[in-house]
Design a protein around this motif. Sequence first.
Motif, PDB file in Angstrom:
ATOM      1  N   UNK A 131       0.825  -1.199   0.000  1.00 43.39           N
ATOM      2  CA  UNK A 131       0.000   0.000   0.000  1.00 43.39           C
ATOM      3  C   UNK A 131       0.870   1.263   0.000  1.00 43.39           C
ATOM      4  N   UNK A 132       1.885   1.274   0.858  1.00 48.17           N
ATOM      5  CA  UNK A 132       2.733   2.457   0.968  1.00 48.17           C
ATOM      6  C   UNK A 132       3.415   2.778  -0.359  1.00 48.17           C
ATOM      7  N   UNK A 133       3.871   1.726  -1.053  1.00 45.87           N
ATOM      8  CA  UNK A 133       4.528   1.955  -2.353  1.00 45.87           C
ATOM      9  C   UNK A 133       3.585   2.654  -3.333  1.00 45.87           C
ATOM     10  N   UNK A 134       2.338   2.145  -3.388  1.00 50.98           N
ATOM     11  CA  UNK A 134       1.355   2.767  -4.279  1.00 50.98           C
ATOM     12  C   UNK A 134       1.056   4.209  -3.853  1.00 50.98           C
ATOM     13  N   UNK A 135       0.870   4.356  -2.536  1.00 51.89           N
ATOM     14  CA  UNK A 135       0.464   5.662  -2.018  1.00 51.89           C
ATOM     15  C   UNK A 135       1.537   6.717  -2.263  1.00 51.89           C
ATOM     16  N   UNK A 136       2.788   6.324  -2.054  1.00 47.53           N
ATOM     17  CA  UNK A 136       3.872   7.288  -2.251  1.00 47.53           C
ATOM     18  C   UNK A 136       3.936   7.749  -3.702  1.00 47.53           C
ATOM     19  N   UNK A 137       3.645   6.797  -4.603  1.00 52.31           N
ATOM     20  CA  UNK A 137       3.651   7.102  -6.030  1.00 52.31           C
ATOM     21  C   UNK A 137       2.520   8.092  -6.382  1.00 52.31           C
ATOM     22  N   UNK A 138       1.343   7.832  -5.789  1.00 58.32           N
ATOM     23  CA  UNK A 138       0.169   8.595  -6.193  1.00 58.32           C
ATOM     24  C   UNK A 138      -0.019   9.890  -5.388  1.00 58.32           C
ATOM     25  N   UNK A 139       0.400   9.830  -4.112  1.00 57.58           N
ATOM     26  CA  UNK A 139       0.187  10.996  -3.246  1.00 57.58           C
ATOM     27  C   UNK A 139       1.517  11.421  -2.650  1.00 57.58           C
ATOM     28  N   UNK A 140       2.312  12.122  -3.425  1.00 62.71           N
ATOM     29  CA  UNK A 140       3.678  12.422  -2.972  1.00 62.71           C
ATOM     30  C   UNK A 140       3.720  13.201  -1.664  1.00 62.71           C
ATOM     31  N   UNK A 141       2.692  13.921  -1.346  1.00 61.87           N
ATOM     32  CA  UNK A 141       2.738  14.749  -0.137  1.00 61.87           C
ATOM     33  C   UNK A 141       2.236  14.001   1.090  1.00 61.87           C
ATOM     34  N   UNK A 142       1.657  12.836   0.870  1.00 61.16           N
ATOM     35  CA  UNK A 142       1.067  12.081   1.965  1.00 61.16           C
ATOM     36  C   UNK A 142       2.137  11.632   2.965  1.00 61.16           C
ATOM     37  N   UNK A 143       1.829  11.818   4.274  1.00 62.85           N
ATOM     38  CA  UNK A 143       2.746  11.350   5.325  1.00 62.85           C
ATOM     39  C   UNK A 143       2.278   9.964   5.770  1.00 62.85           C
ATOM     40  N   UNK A 144       3.151   8.981   5.637  1.00 68.02           N
ATOM     41  CA  UNK A 144       2.775   7.605   5.976  1.00 68.02           C
ATOM     42  C   UNK A 144       3.486   7.194   7.258  1.00 68.02           C
ATOM     43  N   UNK A 145       2.701   6.724   8.232  1.00 64.56           N
ATOM     44  CA  UNK A 145       3.288   6.215   9.480  1.00 64.56           C
ATOM     45  C   UNK A 145       2.980   4.720   9.556  1.00 64.56           C
ATOM     46  N   UNK A 146       4.048   3.941   9.555  1.00 65.01           N
ATOM     47  CA  UNK A 146       3.906   2.478   9.562  1.00 65.01           C
ATOM     48  C   UNK A 146       3.766   1.996  11.009  1.00 65.01           C
ATOM     49  N   UNK A 147       2.819   1.089  11.215  1.00 67.58           N
ATOM     50  CA  UNK A 147       2.657   0.463  12.523  1.00 67.58           C
ATOM     51  C   UNK A 147       3.169  -0.973  12.424  1.00 67.58           C
ATOM     52  N   UNK A 148       3.949  -1.345  13.402  1.00 68.07           N
ATOM     53  CA  UNK A 148       4.496  -2.706  13.290  1.00 68.07           C
ATOM     54  C   UNK A 148       4.699  -3.328  14.663  1.00 68.07           C
ATOM     55  N   UNK A 149       4.501  -4.660  14.702  1.00 66.27           N
ATOM     56  CA  UNK A 149       4.875  -5.400  15.914  1.00 66.27           C
ATOM     57  C   UNK A 149       6.359  -5.717  15.815  1.00 66.27           C
ATOM     58  N   UNK A 150       6.924  -6.107  16.933  1.00 63.91           N
ATOM     59  CA  UNK A 150       8.387  -6.221  16.994  1.00 63.91           C
ATOM     60  C   UNK A 150       8.961  -7.177  15.946  1.00 63.91           C
ATOM     61  N   UNK A 151       8.276  -8.283  15.669  1.00 64.56           N
ATOM     62  CA  UNK A 151       8.885  -9.263  14.755  1.00 64.56           C
ATOM     63  C   UNK A 151       8.881  -8.820  13.296  1.00 64.56           C
ATOM     64  N   UNK A 152       8.217  -7.687  12.988  1.00 66.58           N
ATOM     65  CA  UNK A 152       8.317  -7.146  11.626  1.00 66.58           C
ATOM     66  C   UNK A 152       9.316  -6.003  11.567  1.00 66.58           C
ATOM     67  N   UNK A 153       9.953  -5.746  12.688  1.00 67.45           N
ATOM     68  CA  UNK A 153      10.693  -4.502  12.831  1.00 67.45           C
ATOM     69  C   UNK A 153      11.731  -4.275  11.733  1.00 67.45           C
ATOM     70  N   UNK A 154      12.518  -5.309  11.484  1.00 69.51           N
ATOM     71  CA  UNK A 154      13.571  -5.160  10.467  1.00 69.51           C
ATOM     72  C   UNK A 154      12.962  -4.890   9.094  1.00 69.51           C
ATOM     73  N   UNK A 155      11.850  -5.578   8.854  1.00 70.41           N
ATOM     74  CA  UNK A 155      11.138  -5.409   7.598  1.00 70.41           C
ATOM     75  C   UNK A 155      10.658  -3.957   7.481  1.00 70.41           C
TER      76      UNK A 155
END
Lengths: 577, 250
Positions: free
Chosen positions: B66-90
């Motif tokens: 989703x973020x990849x698409x959103x960044x492409x389409x909405x360059x000004x959009x601020x994206x904050x990713x939520x993650x649990x610890x085991x996805x952290x590196x990802x």
Amino acid sequence: MGKHLFRDFKRWFSSQMLKQKVRYLFLAIITMYLVLFVLINFFYLKENMMNYTLNNNQKTMISIGNNLKSELNTINSMSQLLMTNRDIIAYLKSENSPRSLASHRATTAMYDITNSFDHITSVYLFRLDREYVHIAKGITWVYRNHLESEEWTREIYEKNGGYVIRIDGGGAFRSKSGEPLVSFIRLVNDLDTQKPMAILVINLSVSLLKDSYKNMESPDKLFYYFDENFQHINTGHELPNIEQFKPVDAPYHQVTVGAFGKEQVLSFYRIPDTPFILAGIERMSYIRFIPSESIWIIISLVALTLFSLILIGIFITVYITNPIERLVQSMDKSKTGWLKRVSLPLPDDEIGHLKNSYNNMLVEINKLINELLEKEKKTQQAELNALQEQIKPHFLYNTLDTIAYLALQESSEKVYDAIETLGNFYRRFLSRGSSEIPLREEIHIVKDYLKLQKLRYDDIFDDEYLLDEDVMSIKVPKLILQPLVENSLYHGVRPKGERCVIRITTKKKENWLYISVYDNGIGMNQEKLNTIMLDNNRSFGFKGTIERIQYYYGREDVYEVVSEEGLYTEVTLKIPL
Amino acid sequence: MYKVMLIDDERAIRNLLRITIQNQELDLEIVGEASSGIEAINTIDNYKPDIVFVDIRMPFMDGIEFSKLAIQRYPKLKIIILTAYDDFEYARSCIGIGVSAYLLKPISRTEIRETLLKVIDQLKVEKREEDEDIIEDDQCSIAKIKEYIMKNYMEPDINLTSIAQHFCFNTSYLSRMFKQKTGMGLSDFLMKCRMERAIAYAKKGTRMYLTAREVGIPDPNYFSKCFKKYTGKLYSEYAKNDTSNMANES
């Protein structure tokens, strides 16, 4: 004692290296061979030699006797010359006294005749009226009393012209030098009347006897003369200090004396028509009896045998012991822990095959070790994965956020319930200790887990349990069910977007415990079913869990997956009892 | 006032975020929620958010896609990713694609506040420029757009913005123009295409999750919501009625 020694020897021999054994064996064979060879030759030679010596001895003795006799015949002929001499006869017949002229002539004649003969030391011619003439080379004493005794003359008269041989004239003569004299004595008859006129005595030196064996003597073979009374006649050699060296009253007699290797043959021969006994001592000399051709044959046989033995020895060393030694050394490297294959240029025989077999064995062993290592690694990996599964941070954090929301918006009853469930779940989930837990506990974990998931995902599924109470106490490896249920939820139920059922069934059939996790989610087609156990599959939890069970029970057939696309998936674990 | 959109597959967490953000009393308004990346793609043009919270783990289209698409389409959009610890590196590797921040679960109010303050500061710096490139158009372009939609509605990632970008229109302009010319919003037109097709599938008795995939809304939950909104009936009812009809007919 001997048995003990033999056992010790046997132990010692078997403890030796193969190479040493071969060496000792060859040494023993060579020694035995040589000893046997020498002994055979020795006894064979000895017998041969004895026969030869004994035969030869008699012939020699007889021939010496003949020599002596022919010498005496010569002297006899000479005596006849003397007797027929005109001047001597004239002297014997002269009646007037003094007869100096006649005696002078007779003496001259005696000189003339005897001059050409050897051995003669003196010649006496006794007339019966006690007149006599003589010639002599050295000084000879005459004991006239002896000459006139009846005892001394009887035999001479009896012979009546035949000669009599006496040592030192039977005591009537003695050489001043002390050398014994051989006296040749005969009666001189008148040619016309055949009446005795005189006694002729020709004293001969012992050189007569010496000459008889002159060419037959050698340092190993000595001859001696004895007279008829077994008295030794000194011919130059000292009598040997041998007890048996005594003549006996027999024409020929032979004995062997002395220790082994130092034998001496003593032989005695009574020379006919003479008063002499010839004695001989011969030392045995083996070398002399081995013919030179046979020496060469023996030497070449020995050499050939030694050469063959050495050749065999070299062969054994090069083709057997050395390769084995190298093989052993190479194999010894394995002791250090490296199972390294032997790469030696060995001949393509049994030893080469041994090497190949050993190498093949090593390959197999290495393969087995690798398999073991691989298995060990996989087990460890599986355990590690299980451990990581246990922690489940993602689940924990999300659940905590869910509870946080409940706390803010819902009743404290619900929050308490949720926290209790979460606590129960993690207590069982993270419990240390045995890797096996009763099935009942395992089901509890699943129940708590699904309860928490319902909080998170708004009751998108119902959970059902068809449990056989009889099997609930059976112990199973820990955490084998939860991952399957998690799979059902995430890969079966949620993608469907409809309310679904997750059903756990346990039952026992024959010697198997069956635990099924059923969901009527989206199911799987055959293609997906085939990839479920592959490494790159997303549902890692499934593969890891199945492998863990497989390692745990050491068998492959621990699960079964049945599915129909769009309808259901059922995973059944088969636990052997 | 900045607009915020929440994208997470767990309702409880969306609610928790909503409460937490509202409690901060910042100059923010929560304009919308989506329970999957698919839903977000389809609704983001309605909400026009300045900030989105995206959970990294979601079915059908995850936070990264989703973020990849959103960044492409909405360059000004601020994206904050939520993650649990085991996805952290990802999650950290996502920084490279242009997301503004990542937050660890469980949610911490302080972290949310700090992150939001930072993002608001950035938004303040970047001026809002709404150039409206008026492009002379004609009926022809509208027809082309309709044709494009009808050809491509089964692609799950198309929305107003991606179509505008495809035809080099300003998004709001296109939206206005399309509604003006056809009497219908472009997103509604897209939905109509999908739903008509879905009804056809439903009549054939195709399973919902498959139909959802076929018509470009691979999230069956969102699909079911849209279907009900469009037809006034549940998909299952449609399918059941139809199969019973078919049974009656036969």
